[in-house]
Design a protein around this motif. Structure first.
Motif, PDB file in Angstrom:
ATOM      1  N   PRO A 146       0.820  -1.212   0.000  1.00 17.07           N
ATOM      2  CA  PRO A 146       0.000   0.000   0.000  1.00 17.07           C
ATOM      3  C   PRO A 146       0.858   1.269   0.000  1.00 17.07           C
ATOM      4  O   PRO A 146       1.939   1.293   0.601  1.00 17.07           O
ATOM      5  CB  PRO A 146      -0.807  -0.111   1.297  1.00 17.07           C
ATOM      6  CG  PRO A 146      -0.023  -1.019   2.175  1.00 17.07           C
ATOM      7  CD  PRO A 146       0.757  -1.938   1.272  1.00 17.07           C
ATOM      8  N   ILE A 184       0.225   5.469   0.675  1.00 16.80           N
ATOM      9  CA  ILE A 184      -0.680   6.540   1.101  1.00 16.80           C
ATOM     10  C   ILE A 184      -0.225   7.815   0.404  1.00 16.80           C
ATOM     11  O   ILE A 184       0.969   8.123   0.407  1.00 16.80           O
ATOM     12  CB  ILE A 184      -0.577   6.752   2.626  1.00 16.80           C
ATOM     13  CG1 ILE A 184      -0.895   5.473   3.391  1.00 16.80           C
ATOM     14  CG2 ILE A 184      -1.449   7.907   3.086  1.00 16.80           C
ATOM     15  CD1 ILE A 184      -0.333   5.460   4.824  1.00 16.80           C
ATOM     16  N   LEU A 229      -5.439   6.026  -0.634  1.00 18.50           N
ATOM     17  CA  LEU A 229      -4.532   4.886  -0.522  1.00 18.50           C
ATOM     18  C   LEU A 229      -4.720   4.038  -1.761  1.00 18.50           C
ATOM     19  O   LEU A 229      -5.852   3.769  -2.194  1.00 18.50           O
ATOM     20  CB  LEU A 229      -4.832   4.055   0.732  1.00 18.50           C
ATOM     21  CG  LEU A 229      -3.924   2.823   0.913  1.00 18.50           C
ATOM     22  CD1 LEU A 229      -3.576   2.609   2.381  1.00 18.50           C
ATOM     23  CD2 LEU A 229      -4.567   1.566   0.351  1.00 18.50           C
ATOM     24  N   TYR A 287      -2.348   0.828  -4.259  1.00 15.20           N
ATOM     25  CA  TYR A 287      -1.275  -0.157  -4.153  1.00 15.20           C
ATOM     26  C   TYR A 287      -0.197   0.125  -5.182  1.00 15.20           C
ATOM     27  O   TYR A 287      -0.465   0.746  -6.218  1.00 15.20           O
ATOM     28  CB  TYR A 287      -1.861  -1.569  -4.261  1.00 15.20           C
ATOM     29  CG  TYR A 287      -2.696  -1.850  -3.029  1.00 15.20           C
ATOM     30  CD1 TYR A 287      -2.145  -2.487  -1.918  1.00 15.20           C
ATOM     31  CD2 TYR A 287      -4.013  -1.397  -2.935  1.00 15.20           C
ATOM     32  CE1 TYR A 287      -2.886  -2.678  -0.761  1.00 15.20           C
ATOM     33  CE2 TYR A 287      -4.758  -1.582  -1.776  1.00 15.20           C
ATOM     34  CZ  TYR A 287      -4.184  -2.218  -0.702  1.00 15.20           C
ATOM     35  OH  TYR A 287      -4.907  -2.388   0.465  1.00 15.20           O
ATOM     36  N   ASP A 307       7.872   3.016   5.700  1.00 19.35           N
ATOM     37  CA  ASP A 307       7.662   2.881   7.146  1.00 19.35           C
ATOM     38  C   ASP A 307       8.686   1.929   7.779  1.00 19.35           C
ATOM     39  O   ASP A 307       9.558   1.376   7.103  1.00 19.35           O
ATOM     40  CB  ASP A 307       6.208   2.490   7.460  1.00 19.35           C
ATOM     41  CG  ASP A 307       5.915   1.035   7.214  1.00 19.35           C
ATOM     42  OD1 ASP A 307       6.739   0.341   6.603  1.00 19.35           O
ATOM     43  OD2 ASP A 307       4.832   0.579   7.623  1.00 19.35           O
ATOM     44  N   THR A 351       5.010  -0.238   3.801  1.00 17.33           N
ATOM     45  CA  THR A 351       4.038   0.780   3.388  1.00 17.33           C
ATOM     46  C   THR A 351       4.815   2.008   2.929  1.00 17.33           C
ATOM     47  O   THR A 351       5.803   2.394   3.563  1.00 17.33           O
ATOM     48  CB  THR A 351       3.112   1.201   4.552  1.00 17.33           C
ATOM     49  OG1 THR A 351       2.487   0.049   5.120  1.00 17.33           O
ATOM     50  CG2 THR A 351       2.030   2.160   4.080  1.00 17.33           C
ATOM     51  N   PRO A 378      -6.822  -2.123   5.411  1.00 19.82           N
ATOM     52  CA  PRO A 378      -5.845  -1.215   6.004  1.00 19.82           C
ATOM     53  C   PRO A 378      -6.515  -0.019   6.687  1.00 19.82           C
ATOM     54  O   PRO A 378      -7.561   0.463   6.233  1.00 19.82           O
ATOM     55  CB  PRO A 378      -5.010  -0.752   4.801  1.00 19.82           C
ATOM     56  CG  PRO A 378      -5.888  -0.954   3.613  1.00 19.82           C
ATOM     57  CD  PRO A 378      -6.823  -2.092   3.938  1.00 19.82           C
ATOM     58  N   LEU A 422       0.389   2.733   9.432  1.00 19.75           N
ATOM     59  CA  LEU A 422      -0.675   1.974   8.779  1.00 19.75           C
ATOM     60  C   LEU A 422      -0.674   0.594   9.393  1.00 19.75           C
ATOM     61  O   LEU A 422       0.387  -0.022   9.571  1.00 19.75           O
ATOM     62  CB  LEU A 422      -0.441   1.887   7.267  1.00 19.75           C
ATOM     63  CG  LEU A 422      -1.505   1.063   6.520  1.00 19.75           C
ATOM     64  CD1 LEU A 422      -1.824   1.683   5.164  1.00 19.75           C
ATOM     65  CD2 LEU A 422      -1.098  -0.397   6.329  1.00 19.75           C
ATOM     66  N   TYR A 424      -3.589  -3.057   9.973  1.00 16.75           N
ATOM     67  CA  TYR A 424      -4.784  -3.674   9.414  1.00 16.75           C
ATOM     68  C   TYR A 424      -5.864  -3.819  10.487  1.00 16.75           C
ATOM     69  O   TYR A 424      -5.551  -3.880  11.678  1.00 16.75           O
ATOM     70  CB  TYR A 424      -4.420  -5.015   8.754  1.00 16.75           C
ATOM     71  CG  TYR A 424      -3.585  -4.737   7.522  1.00 16.75           C
ATOM     72  CD1 TYR A 424      -4.181  -4.619   6.275  1.00 16.75           C
ATOM     73  CD2 TYR A 424      -2.215  -4.482   7.623  1.00 16.75           C
ATOM     74  CE1 TYR A 424      -3.435  -4.285   5.153  1.00 16.75           C
ATOM     75  CE2 TYR A 424      -1.460  -4.149   6.497  1.00 16.75           C
ATOM     76  CZ  TYR A 424      -2.079  -4.050   5.272  1.00 16.75           C
ATOM     77  OH  TYR A 424      -1.355  -3.703   4.169  1.00 16.75           O
ATOM     78  N   ARG A 442      -1.646  -9.275  11.561  1.00 17.50           N
ATOM     79  CA  ARG A 442      -1.619 -10.393  10.608  1.00 17.50           C
ATOM     80  C   ARG A 442      -0.576 -11.424  11.021  1.00 17.50           C
ATOM     81  O   ARG A 442      -0.763 -12.612  10.817  1.00 17.50           O
ATOM     82  CB  ARG A 442      -1.330  -9.868   9.198  1.00 17.50           C
ATOM     83  CG  ARG A 442      -2.432  -8.938   8.684  1.00 17.50           C
ATOM     84  CD  ARG A 442      -2.120  -8.419   7.298  1.00 17.50           C
ATOM     85  NE  ARG A 442      -0.871  -7.681   7.271  1.00 17.50           N
ATOM     86  CZ  ARG A 442      -0.265  -7.252   6.166  1.00 17.50           C
ATOM     87  NH1 ARG A 442      -0.820  -7.495   4.986  1.00 17.50           N
ATOM     88  NH2 ARG A 442       0.854  -6.575   6.227  1.00 17.50           N
TER      89      ARG A 442
END
Lengths: 131, 131
Positions: free
Chosen positions: A16, A18, A30, A32, A76, A81, B16, B30, B32, B52
């Motif tokens: 993902p 953002i 958001l 992919y 991140d 992400t 997400p 971010l 889930y 997850r």
């Protein structure tokens, strides 16, 4: 000083990303990205994503003209992400709103639906942009 | 006036959720969420997610005390991403930074690694928080 980090693309080779407006701080959307989408983004300075439904790379604003000029790309702590800091032309959302997050949840109705309230104003008319 | 929208949880019953600092506008992390995580978030006013890797519901800050007070929850145009607007206690990232997005990509090295630069300062010492 730079250091090398791993990018943890998933089994489908996607992660993902953002998009945040670099000036207002608004979270816009958001979507992919594939490794190629990130590469195109870094090389061109325009946000690219990967459509899971159409199974193809796409340039944001390719149809609407509402491109995103990417000032920088962050990753991140887990490397799974991305955050695109962008200057958005027009609106990010295909519905006419600046941000895709124009609806606030007021109440949950079980697991699959929610009562929402619209908390933003449209910034363009999608009927004029997507013919 | 409210209206009903569908929440498009995926095959694993997850979506997400982006956490954004309601005051500074910084994108913090971010993670889930399952339907139960969203329900707990709305009911308690504290951000809950679904891990997850551990396959379990978790309350943000349950170990560190760095909870997120959720001012409101937004949902995007497709109903498949949430945005939590939060007041963050301490830092959101387990590494000691306020935001998990403390690294900026300087250059891509092929598909799986990138050269990054750290663009933030730590706001707490993780060794003192996670013993």
């Amino acid at each position: 000083m730079t250091e090398e980090v791993a990018l943890a693309f998933d089994d489908a080779d996607l992660l993902p990303a953002i998009a945040q407006d670099a000036d207002s701080g608004d979270v816009l959307m958001l979507a992919y990205v594939s490794p190629e989408a990130v590469k195109q983004t870094v090389e061109t300075g325009l946000a690219h994503y990967y459509s899971r439904s159409r199974d193809e790379l796409w340039k944001k604003g390719g149809t609407s003209g509402h491109v995103q000029h990417v000032e920088n790309v962050r990753v991140d702590c887990d490397g799974d992400t991305f955050l695109y800091l962008v200057e958005q032309e027009g609106g990010a959302c295909h519905t006419g709103y600046e941000s895709c997050f124009y609806r606030q949840i007021e109440e949950l109705n079980g697991d699959e639906t929610a009562e929402i309230e619209v908390v933003a104003e449209k910034v363009y008319d999608p009927d004029e942009v997507y013919e």
